[in-house]
Design a protein around this motif. Sequence first.
Motif, PDB file in Angstrom:
ATOM      1  N   ALA A 211       0.840  -1.201   0.000  1.00  0.00           N
ATOM      2  CA  ALA A 211       0.000   0.000   0.000  1.00  0.00           C
ATOM      3  C   ALA A 211       0.877   1.254   0.000  1.00  0.00           C
ATOM      4  O   ALA A 211       0.564   2.244  -0.670  1.00  0.00           O
ATOM      5  N   ALA A 212       1.983   1.211   0.735  1.00  0.00           N
ATOM      6  CA  ALA A 212       2.891   2.350   0.774  1.00  0.00           C
ATOM      7  C   ALA A 212       3.540   2.588  -0.582  1.00  0.00           C
ATOM      8  O   ALA A 212       3.947   3.710  -0.895  1.00  0.00           O
ATOM      9  N   LEU A 213       3.597   1.541  -1.398  1.00  0.00           N
ATOM     10  CA  LEU A 213       4.150   1.647  -2.744  1.00  0.00           C
ATOM     11  C   LEU A 213       3.071   1.982  -3.775  1.00  0.00           C
ATOM     12  O   LEU A 213       3.331   1.976  -4.970  1.00  0.00           O
ATOM     13  N   GLY A 214       1.850   2.257  -3.279  1.00  0.00           N
ATOM     14  CA  GLY A 214       0.752   2.610  -4.166  1.00  0.00           C
ATOM     15  C   GLY A 214       0.102   1.425  -4.842  1.00  0.00           C
ATOM     16  O   GLY A 214      -0.534   1.566  -5.886  1.00  0.00           O
ATOM     17  N   GLN A 215       0.227   0.244  -4.247  1.00  0.00           N
ATOM     18  CA  GLN A 215      -0.317  -0.960  -4.850  1.00  0.00           C
ATOM     19  C   GLN A 215      -1.227  -1.691  -3.861  1.00  0.00           C
ATOM     20  O   GLN A 215      -0.761  -2.255  -2.884  1.00  0.00           O
ATOM     21  N   PRO A 216      -2.536  -1.676  -4.105  1.00  0.00           N
ATOM     22  CA  PRO A 216      -3.464  -2.396  -3.237  1.00  0.00           C
ATOM     23  C   PRO A 216      -3.278  -3.912  -3.332  1.00  0.00           C
ATOM     24  O   PRO A 216      -2.763  -4.379  -4.317  1.00  0.00           O
ATOM     25  N   ALA A 217      -3.674  -4.652  -2.319  1.00  0.00           N
ATOM     26  CA  ALA A 217      -3.453  -6.098  -2.328  1.00  0.00           C
ATOM     27  C   ALA A 217      -4.585  -6.862  -1.668  1.00  0.00           C
ATOM     28  O   ALA A 217      -5.229  -6.366  -0.766  1.00  0.00           O
ATOM     29  N   THR A 218      -4.775  -8.095  -2.134  1.00  0.00           N
ATOM     30  CA  THR A 218      -5.754  -9.002  -1.539  1.00  0.00           C
ATOM     31  C   THR A 218      -5.032 -10.233  -1.022  1.00  0.00           C
ATOM     32  O   THR A 218      -4.126 -10.747  -1.685  1.00  0.00           O
ATOM     33  N   VAL A 219      -5.425 -10.691   0.155  1.00  0.00           N
ATOM     34  CA  VAL A 219      -4.807 -11.875   0.758  1.00  0.00           C
ATOM     35  C   VAL A 219      -5.794 -13.037   0.719  1.00  0.00           C
ATOM     36  O   VAL A 219      -6.948 -12.897   1.110  1.00  0.00           O
ATOM     37  N   GLU A 220      -5.337 -14.170   0.237  1.00  0.00           N
ATOM     38  CA  GLU A 220      -6.120 -15.407   0.252  1.00  0.00           C
ATOM     39  C   GLU A 220      -5.402 -16.395   1.164  1.00  0.00           C
ATOM     40  O   GLU A 220      -4.274 -16.794   0.887  1.00  0.00           O
ATOM     41  N   THR A 221      -6.051 -16.777   2.275  1.00  0.00           N
ATOM     42  CA  THR A 221      -5.420 -17.646   3.262  1.00  0.00           C
ATOM     43  C   THR A 221      -5.917 -19.083   3.127  1.00  0.00           C
ATOM     44  O   THR A 221      -7.125 -19.325   3.113  1.00  0.00           O
ATOM     45  N   ILE A 222      -4.993 -19.992   3.028  1.00  0.00           N
ATOM     46  CA  ILE A 222      -5.307 -21.413   2.852  1.00  0.00           C
ATOM     47  C   ILE A 222      -4.816 -22.180   4.071  1.00  0.00           C
ATOM     48  O   ILE A 222      -3.609 -22.201   4.363  1.00  0.00           O
ATOM     49  N   GLU A 223      -5.750 -22.776   4.800  1.00  0.00           N
ATOM     50  CA  GLU A 223      -5.414 -23.567   5.976  1.00  0.00           C
ATOM     51  C   GLU A 223      -5.317 -25.040   5.572  1.00  0.00           C
ATOM     52  O   GLU A 223      -6.331 -25.670   5.230  1.00  0.00           O
ATOM     53  N   LEU A 224      -4.125 -25.580   5.628  1.00  0.00           N
ATOM     54  CA  LEU A 224      -3.930 -26.950   5.162  1.00  0.00           C
ATOM     55  C   LEU A 224      -4.645 -27.967   6.035  1.00  0.00           C
ATOM     56  O   LEU A 224      -4.989 -29.057   5.562  1.00  0.00           O
ATOM     57  N   ARG A 225      -4.898 -27.640   7.304  1.00  0.00           N
ATOM     58  CA  ARG A 225      -5.602 -28.592   8.168  1.00  0.00           C
ATOM     59  C   ARG A 225      -6.992 -28.895   7.610  1.00  0.00           C
ATOM     60  O   ARG A 225      -7.514 -29.988   7.810  1.00  0.00           O
TER      61      ARG A 225
END
Length: 226
Positions: free
Chosen positions: A51-65
């Motif tokens: 975000a500080a670099l001007g680039q928005p981001a999305t996180v996808e979390t994968i729980e292996l359990r």
Amino acid sequence: MTAAPGTPQPGTPGQDQPGRTIAVVHAGLGQPSSTRLLADRLAEATVRELAALGQPATVETIELRDHAHAVIDAMLTGFPTGDLARDIQTITRADAVIAVSPLFTTTYSGLFKSFLDILDKDALTGMPVLLGATGGTPRHSLALEYSMRPLFTYLRADVVTTSVFAATDDWAQAGGHEHDGGTALPERIDRAGRTLAAVVADRRQRTGPPDPFATTPSFLDLLGGD
């Protein structure tokens, strides 16, 4: 798989461009688990730096359990199905991967390794990867370098130089003070997030592994049809 706000694509800030995707894969067994906590903190630091670099981001979390049985089935049948297959596609199409495993007998967990074993051999080629691990004692921290890093290097991933190990005592430190002469965990997490964000921001957005049949002519072309 759970989603959280996050990641962009490199370019001029303010332009309308698709966001980045950071895939977070962790092998924590408990709910909650320190492994999931470390994975979340690494993702938050990376998103903040992007975000500080001007680039928005999305996180996808994968729980292996959640995929434990499906991973074993995929090892037996040779191919993943259902939610596991969809999460693997999320990983291969991501702009970067944060991979975190608990350490058992000084190495990554069996579930973590089994998951990597069912990935296509080219799935992580050139993929920016940030490594993290959790364990009971700081004495196991070198497992990141002699165990996890060689594994991802073998898969031809672009493993960033900074990795983060969190021992049990790291979470108990009041105010994030240094432990045993080392740097406090929050500072190490922030540094790792900056490292991964810099690599991601400098790259074009991934669309997943190349299609091996993309250049194959159609039957209509071969027959000279219109």
